[in-house]
Design a protein around this motif. Structure first.
Motif, mmCIF file in Angstrom:
data_model
loop_
_atom_site.group_PDB
_atom_site.id
_atom_site.type_symbol
_atom_site.label_atom_id
_atom_site.label_comp_id
_atom_site.label_asym_id
_atom_site.label_seq_id
_atom_site.Cartn_x
_atom_site.Cartn_y
_atom_site.Cartn_z
ATOM 1 N N PHE A 178 44.967 39.279 49.287
ATOM 2 C CA PHE A 178 43.573 38.978 48.970
ATOM 3 C C PHE A 178 42.619 39.890 49.743
ATOM 4 C CE2 PHE A 178 39.625 36.561 49.440
ATOM 5 C CZ PHE A 178 39.348 36.280 48.112
ATOM 6 N N LEU A 200 42.701 43.370 48.289
ATOM 7 C CA LEU A 200 41.923 43.496 47.061
ATOM 8 C C LEU A 200 40.432 43.530 47.341
ATOM 9 C CD1 LEU A 200 43.858 41.064 44.694
ATOM 10 C CD2 LEU A 200 43.888 43.560 44.658
ATOM 11 N N VAL A 201 39.973 42.761 48.326
ATOM 12 C CA VAL A 201 38.549 42.751 48.663
ATOM 13 C C VAL A 201 38.128 44.086 49.262
ATOM 14 C CG1 VAL A 201 36.789 41.658 50.113
ATOM 15 C CG2 VAL A 201 38.465 40.250 48.910
ATOM 16 N N THR A 222 39.761 47.743 42.040
ATOM 17 C CA THR A 222 39.916 46.297 41.881
ATOM 18 C C THR A 222 39.902 45.899 40.415
ATOM 19 O OG1 THR A 222 38.825 45.954 44.019
ATOM 20 C CG2 THR A 222 38.973 44.062 42.545
ATOM 21 N N CYS A 262 37.889 37.061 44.553
ATOM 22 C CA CYS A 262 37.745 38.443 45.011
ATOM 23 C C CYS A 262 36.382 39.010 44.629
ATOM 24 C CB CYS A 262 38.874 39.285 44.436
ATOM 25 S SG CYS A 262 38.844 41.011 44.958
ATOM 26 N N LYS A 289 33.473 40.215 47.236
ATOM 27 C CA LYS A 289 32.989 41.598 47.217
ATOM 28 C C LYS A 289 31.476 41.653 47.012
ATOM 29 C CE LYS A 289 35.253 44.933 45.291
ATOM 30 N NZ LYS A 289 35.649 45.710 46.470
#
Length: 389
Positions: free
Chosen positions: A60, A63-64, A71, A166, A170
Motif C-alpha cells: 500500500f 503504491l502511494v 499507479t 490509495c 495520494k
C-alpha cells in the motif's frame, strides 16, 4: 524588413561588454550540493539496494509513493487481468458442462447466454463491477459456478478498496499542505537584545491553521572526528529562543524565528568573511504540525547555504493594524534592511563587549548626523514687518 539597428537609436541599444582575451577568465565557483532543497526535497539518491523485496512487504505504501501514471497503470492492469482470469474460468466451466453446444436438447447451463470467450469476458465484467444487464446469470445447476461468483466478488471488492484508499491518500498527502507554508529566501544575522542572532521568517498562506506547530533547526556540515573518521553529513541541533518555552509556535501570522548565537551554538565562531568561503555550512529548517481541517501531520522543510545568509540585515515589518484588525503584506515577506552589526564572531563579541559599545556610539553618531542634515535641508521662512502691513 528593417533591421533592429535601424529602428532603435544607437544610444539606446545595450551592447555586451567587450572581452579582452588577454585578461584571465575566472570560472564561477561550484555551489555545494544541498542536503535539502529550498522546496524541501531531500537531495539524496539511494543506490545499490539489494533487498528490493522489502518494498513488496508494504504494497500500500509503495503504491502511494508511486507517481500517478504508474499507479493508474497498475490499477488498470489489475482490473483487466482479473476480468480476463475469471473470464477464462467461466469459459472453462461452460465448456466442461457443455453449455457452448447450442441445441434443443442441451442441458440447463451453469451460466445462461455464454456461447464464446467474448460472452464469458462480458459476464466477468458484469459480476465484478455489479452492472448486471440481465442477459446472463448464474443458475443453480453448478455449485462450482456459485463458488466462483463469490470469489470474484471478493476479489473485486479488495481491488476497489485498495484503489480508493490509495487515491485518497495520494490526493490528501501531507506535503500538499506544506506548499502553502513559506520560508524567507535568505536568513539574516544581526543584533537582537545585544546579542548576535540567526533569524529567518516563516509564514502560512492559508487561513486554516497548523495546530501544535513546532520548528527545528539543524546545521549540516562535513566534519572529521579526532580518530580521523570523515562524517560527510554531520547534523547538529540548533536551540531556538521561544517565549512560551519549547519549539512550539502560534503560526497565525508570519513570525521571525531566531537563534541566539552563544557558546553552545555551532555558529559561535562564524564570521562575516566565512559566509563567502564556508562551503560546507548548511542550515536546515523543519516546520511540523497538524493540519486543522484534515488532522494529518504535515512537514515543510528548507535550507540555507552560507551564501544565503546575510550579515547585518534585518527583516522589515509586514504586519500592520488596519480597520480594527491586523493585515499582512506578503509582498515584503523576504525584504531586509541594513542595520549596524559588528563584523566579528559571537565569541569575539562576548570576549570584548567594547565592540558593542563602539557600535552603539557610531550608530548614534550616524543618526545624529542624519537628523542634522534633515534639519538643514528644511526651508526656513521669515516674516518681515512690511509683509504684515
Amino acid at each position: 524588413m528593417l533591421s533592429r539597428k535601424g529602428i532603435i537609436p544607437e544610444e539606446y541599444v545595450l551592447t555586451r561588454l567587450a572581452e579582452d582575451p588577454a585578461e584571465p577568465r575566472y570560472r564561477a565557483r561550484e555551489r555545494r550540493a544541498r542536503f535539502v532543497s529550498k522546496k524541501g526535497n531531500c537531495n539524496v539518491a539511494h543506490k545499490n539496494i539489494r533487498e528490493q523485496g522489502r518494498f513488496l512487504q508494504d504494497v500500500f505504501t509503495t503504491l502511494v509513493d508511486l507517481k500517478w501514471p504508474h499507479t493508474l497503470l497498475i490499477f488498470t492492469m489489475s482490473f483487466l487481468c482479473s476480468w480476463l482470469l475469471f473470464a477464462m474460468v467461466w469459459w472453462l466451466i461452460a465448456f466442461a458442462h457443455g453449455d457452448l453446444a447450442s441445441g434443443e436438447g442441451a442441458p440447463v447451463p451453469c451460466v445462461t447466454s455464454i456461447h464464446s470467450f467474448s460472452s464469458a469476458f462480458l459476464f466477468s465484467i458484469e459480476v465484478q463491477v455489479t452492472i448486471g444487464f440481465g442477459g446472463r446469470m448464474v443458475t443453480e445447476e453448478c455449485p462450482l459456478a456459485i463458488l466462483i461468483l463469490i470469489v470474484q466478488n471478493i476479489v473485486g471488492l479488495m481491488i476497489n478498496a485498495i484503489m480508493l484508499g490509495c487515491i485518497f491518500m495520494k490526493t490528501a498527502q501531507a506535503h500538499r499542505r506544506a506548499e502553502t507554508l513559506i520560508f524567507s529566501k535568505h536568513a539574516v544575522i544581526a543584533l537582537r537584545h545585544g546579542r548576535l542572532c540567526f533569524m529567518l521568517r516563516v509564514g502560512d498562506l492559508r487561513k486554516s491553521m497548523i495546530i501544535s506547530a513546532t520548528i527545528h533547526m539543524q546545521v549540516v556540515r562535513k566534519t572529521t572526528s579526532p580518530e580521523g573518521e570523515v562524517v560527510p553529513l554531520h547534523q547538529v541541533d540548533i536551540p531556538m529562543e521561544n517565549g512560551v518555552g519549547g519549539n512550539s509556535i502560534f503560526l497565525v501570522a508570519p513570525l521571525i524565528i531566531y537563534h541566539v548565537i552563544d557558546a553552545n551554538s555551532p555558529l559561535y565562531d562564524l564570521a562575516p568573511s566565512d559566509l563567502h568561503h564556508h562551503q560546507d555550512l548548511e542550515i536546515i529548517v523543519i516546520l511540523e504540525g497538524v493540519v486543522e481541517t484534515t488532522g494529518i501531520t504535515t512537514q515543510a522543510r528548507t535550507s540555507y547555504l552560507a551564501d544565503e545568509i546575510l550579515w547585518g540585515q534585518r527583516f522589515v515589518p509586514i504586519v500592520a493594524e488596519e480597520d480594527g484588525r491586523y493585515s499582512v503584506d506578503y509582498s515584503k515577506f523576504g525584504n531586509t534592511i541594513k542595520v549596524p552589526t559588528p563584523l566579528c564572531t559571537a565569541r569575539q563579541l562576548e570576549e570584548d563587549p567594547r565592540l558593542l559599545d563602539t557600535l552603539t556610539l557610531s550608530a548614534r553618531g550616524a543618526l545624529r548626523k542624519r537628523s542634522v542634515a534633515v534639519a538643514k535641508a528644511k526651508p526656513r521662512f521669515s516674516i518681515s514687518p512690511d509683509s504684515l502691513s
